[in-house]
Design a protein around this motif. Sequence first.
Motif, PDB file in Angstrom:
ATOM      1  N   MET A 137       1.670  -0.288  -6.031  1.00 16.91           N
ATOM      2  CA  MET A 137       0.857  -0.664  -4.789  1.00 16.91           C
ATOM      3  C   MET A 137       1.240   0.161  -3.490  1.00 16.91           C
ATOM      4  SD  MET A 137       1.689  -4.441  -2.900  1.00 16.91           S
ATOM      5  CE  MET A 137       1.640  -5.365  -4.517  1.00 16.91           C
ATOM      6  N   LYS A 138       0.387   0.412  -2.681  1.00 17.93           N
ATOM      7  CA  LYS A 138       0.379   1.273  -1.491  1.00 17.93           C
ATOM      8  C   LYS A 138       1.019   0.394  -0.303  1.00 17.93           C
ATOM      9  CE  LYS A 138      -0.688   5.007   1.083  1.00 17.93           C
ATOM     10  NZ  LYS A 138      -1.368   6.143   1.253  1.00 17.93           N
TER      11      LYS A 138
ATOM     12  N   GLY B 120       8.985   2.466  -7.209  1.00 16.53           N
ATOM     13  CA  GLY B 120       7.912   3.138  -7.590  1.00 16.53           C
ATOM     14  C   GLY B 120       6.457   2.845  -6.846  1.00 16.53           C
ATOM     15  N   HIS B 121       6.641   2.254  -5.632  1.00 18.43           N
ATOM     16  CA  HIS B 121       5.663   2.043  -4.810  1.00 18.43           C
ATOM     17  C   HIS B 121       5.531   3.120  -3.535  1.00 18.43           C
ATOM     18  CE1 HIS B 121       5.130  -1.844  -6.601  1.00 18.43           C
ATOM     19  NE2 HIS B 121       6.534  -1.820  -6.701  1.00 18.43           N
ATOM     20  N   ALA B 122       4.313   3.418  -3.278  1.00 24.02           N
ATOM     21  CA  ALA B 122       4.100   4.413  -2.081  1.00 24.02           C
ATOM     22  C   ALA B 122       4.168   3.858  -0.957  1.00 24.02           C
ATOM     23  CB  ALA B 122       2.681   5.220  -2.377  1.00 24.02           C
TER      24      ALA B 122
ATOM     25  N   GLU C 140      -3.193  -2.699   2.149  1.00 28.94           N
ATOM     26  CA  GLU C 140      -2.834  -3.724   1.039  1.00 28.94           C
ATOM     27  C   GLU C 140      -1.860  -4.601   1.270  1.00 28.94           C
ATOM     28  OE1 GLU C 140      -2.438  -1.656  -2.565  1.00 28.94           O
ATOM     29  OE2 GLU C 140      -2.602  -3.380  -3.991  1.00 28.94           O
ATOM     30  N   ALA C 141      -0.556  -4.171   1.585  1.00 28.24           N
ATOM     31  CA  ALA C 141       0.536  -5.061   2.156  1.00 28.24           C
ATOM     32  C   ALA C 141       1.210  -4.372   3.253  1.00 28.24           C
ATOM     33  CB  ALA C 141       1.457  -5.146   0.618  1.00 28.24           C
TER      34      ALA C 141
ATOM     35  N   ALA D 122      -2.179 -12.973   5.608  1.00 30.72           N
ATOM     36  CA  ALA D 122      -2.166 -13.072   4.243  1.00 30.72           C
ATOM     37  C   ALA D 122      -1.554 -11.991   3.639  1.00 30.72           C
ATOM     38  CB  ALA D 122      -3.582 -13.472   3.644  1.00 30.72           C
ATOM     39  N   ARG D 123      -1.774 -10.959   4.305  1.00 29.21           N
ATOM     40  CA  ARG D 123      -0.978  -9.351   3.676  1.00 29.21           C
ATOM     41  C   ARG D 123       0.209  -9.096   4.270  1.00 29.21           C
ATOM     42  NH1 ARG D 123      -4.144  -5.644   5.937  1.00 29.21           N
ATOM     43  NH2 ARG D 123      -5.485  -7.058   7.201  1.00 29.21           N
ATOM     44  N   THR D 124       0.805  -9.798   4.976  1.00 29.75           N
ATOM     45  CA  THR D 124       2.284  -9.501   5.841  1.00 29.75           C
ATOM     46  C   THR D 124       3.294 -10.133   5.131  1.00 29.75           C
ATOM     47  OG1 THR D 124       0.849  -9.124   7.686  1.00 29.75           O
ATOM     48  CG2 THR D 124       3.318  -9.097   8.121  1.00 29.75           C
ATOM     49  N   PHE D 125       4.372  -9.456   5.016  1.00 26.79           N
ATOM     50  CA  PHE D 125       5.415 -10.038   4.197  1.00 26.79           C
ATOM     51  C   PHE D 125       7.119  -9.384   4.882  1.00 26.79           C
ATOM     52  CE2 PHE D 125       2.144  -9.439   1.098  1.00 26.79           C
ATOM     53  CZ  PHE D 125       1.902 -10.653   0.680  1.00 26.79           C
TER      54      PHE D 125
END
Lengths: 473, 245
Positions: free
Chosen positions: B1-2, B30-32, B70-71, B105-108
């Motif tokens: 996931m980017k 393993g995420h960019a 994306e996130a 919805a995409r923010t964490f």
Amino acid sequence: MIAQDAQSPQWAKKKFLHDAKVHVQDTGHRTFVQKALGGYFLSRDAQKARYRDWEQARDAASLAKWSAVNRLDELLPLFVANFEANGGQVHWARDAEEARRIILDLVREAKAKAIIKSKCMTSEEIHLNAALEKDGYGVIESDLGEFIQQLRGEPPYHFVFPCMHVRREEISELFGKFLGTPPTNSPEELTMIARRHMRQLYVDADVGITGANFLVAETGQISITENEGNARLTAALPRVHISLSGIEKVVEHLDDLAVLLPMLATAGAGQQMTCYNTLYSGPRRDGECDGPDEMHLVLLDNSRTAILADPEQRDSLHCIRCGACLNVCPIFKNVGGFTYGTTYQGPIGSVITPHLRGLSDWNHLSAASSLCGACSDVCPVRIDIHHHLLHNRRNAARTVPNRWEKFGHQIFVIVASRPWLFAAGGAIFRHTLGMLKRLPVPLLRDWLATRALPAAPRKSFRQQWRQAGKDSL
Amino acid sequence: MKISLFIPCFVDQMTPQVGVAVAQVLERLGHACEFRSGQTCCGQPSFNAGYWDEAREVAIRAIGVFDGAEAVVGPSGSCVAMMRVFYPELLKDTPHETAALDLAARTFEFGEFLVKKLGVTDVGARFPHRVTYHDGCHGLRELRVKDEPRQLLRAVRDLELVECDEAESCCGFGGLFSVKFPMISTAMAEVKGGSLARTQCDYIVSSDPTCQLQLDGWLQRNWRSPTGTIPRTIHLAEVLAGAPL
Ligand code: SF4
């Protein structure tokens, strides 16, 4: 305390800042209040555990209040019709002054020589005792905590636990001074002293004044919750019973009390049920052996309809005055009840006082919060308390903006809208912070008076990211 | 996931090591990661002060910066709450409402993202210290993040996690509140900081760098411990990056 609205602008804020400063230095007092609440937390959690689902109970309680508050136009007349059918008399009061006048007239008509009163925060709101005393009527508070506060010449410290800040020794001393009783350290004995003193007063009083916790529309009854039995005597023994209530206390069904009464007790005082829950259904009827000859209810607006007209904050009328939000509030616990200078202390007081007494004078209470949200989490009727503090701040910024503050935020927008300016400003700030710390820079100075500030890093995150060759946009 | 890093202004300027640690942990998994350099501040200072018109401008801009990401992951419960909870309120009934909800919805928050979105609790870190966790109020009550950081900490090698008796109490920072009402803010720091320090931990772990500022600021200046050591605060990401200060 009588409102001092005529004083200089911002007097309330200045007094708040001053009193808060004094109070936070009184570590002994803060620890005492903190400790006094320790037992409450334990019993509250134990009682909450008895509910099958506390969160669902909150939903139910909040729904009961929501549906009543949103249908006041229909339920108030229904309540009044039923209350009158029960033989009671209703008086409408637009504001505090009108309510005082109505009650004074009733007291005069009753040719009252002695008045006894049970706990009623609405009467604090309209400064009833001062008005009665000014006209030469003596009033005795029959609730133990309120009685103690009356002897001390102080308003309630906490709207549910009026004398929670007073130590037992002080109460004993107070009783010694006013009632001539010997010193004692036993809470039971202290209670008995007050009771013995009070008994004859109930008999002598011609007028009894009470508040109301709920007004049940479908039956026309007044529900009063108490722990000492004093409200029952206050309502039943004197010839005339006057109850004073805000219009928002209406609920539709008797059944609503099945959830509201236990939640009021658990949330606010950590009790399963309050000791006495009484429904008053009018004056004495033919053939009944006790009860008052007349029963009056004064229904007070005093800006409640203004809150009703604001859909955003309407839910603050759900408040059942349980006091839970005060008990968990770090501001309340650190500045104490008197610092607020309001009838209703704590988070809910900070929300509604600007509506009751003016936003420009009372918005500082909404600003004096870290917005931690502990209040909203415990409110049994799910009032969005801490967000309403934000709403008050927004309304104040719109209607009574502080010119310098607004200017500051406009500058902030200019900087935040330009990444290069933000980065440059940040760099200057970082490189001069060491020097700024030694200068009397406002705000920075306020921080440094009690807290250390770390040294700023040489490079910002964005610089480090760019130098690592990772910049992507 | 980017993953698009949301580096709050305070982290960017004052605690860049926290941002670096976030990227390290995510990349190790393993995420960019990308950092969109158009970002500045989320606008919370103006929002909390009541200057919503000003805050709105900043918010609309921030929504544009993270368009299409994306996130969006940030190491601050407070700033993430601003985006996720308060942007939609701030932009309600404006043409930007949908975009605000979409970004929400995409923010964490960082710890929440690892556990809830990536399903990771063990990131393979080692941190041989006794620590306690400080819940930031926005993370705790606006985002309802409480267990996630603790799950992550329990999986760290050689780490001992203890709880303080005021775990859910506020540290008293509250942004501008800390300097507008410094006496109340400090009294709150005393209650919370004292409770945290009495656990005799080496580190106070937090997911909010500004709570750290407040707690460290109070402890360094005021805490007198019998042992002479003053606990330091550290961000969860730094613990998980496995590189103690
Ligand atoms: S606002 Fe809620 S918690 Fe506070 S006194 Fe009212 S009902 Fe109780």
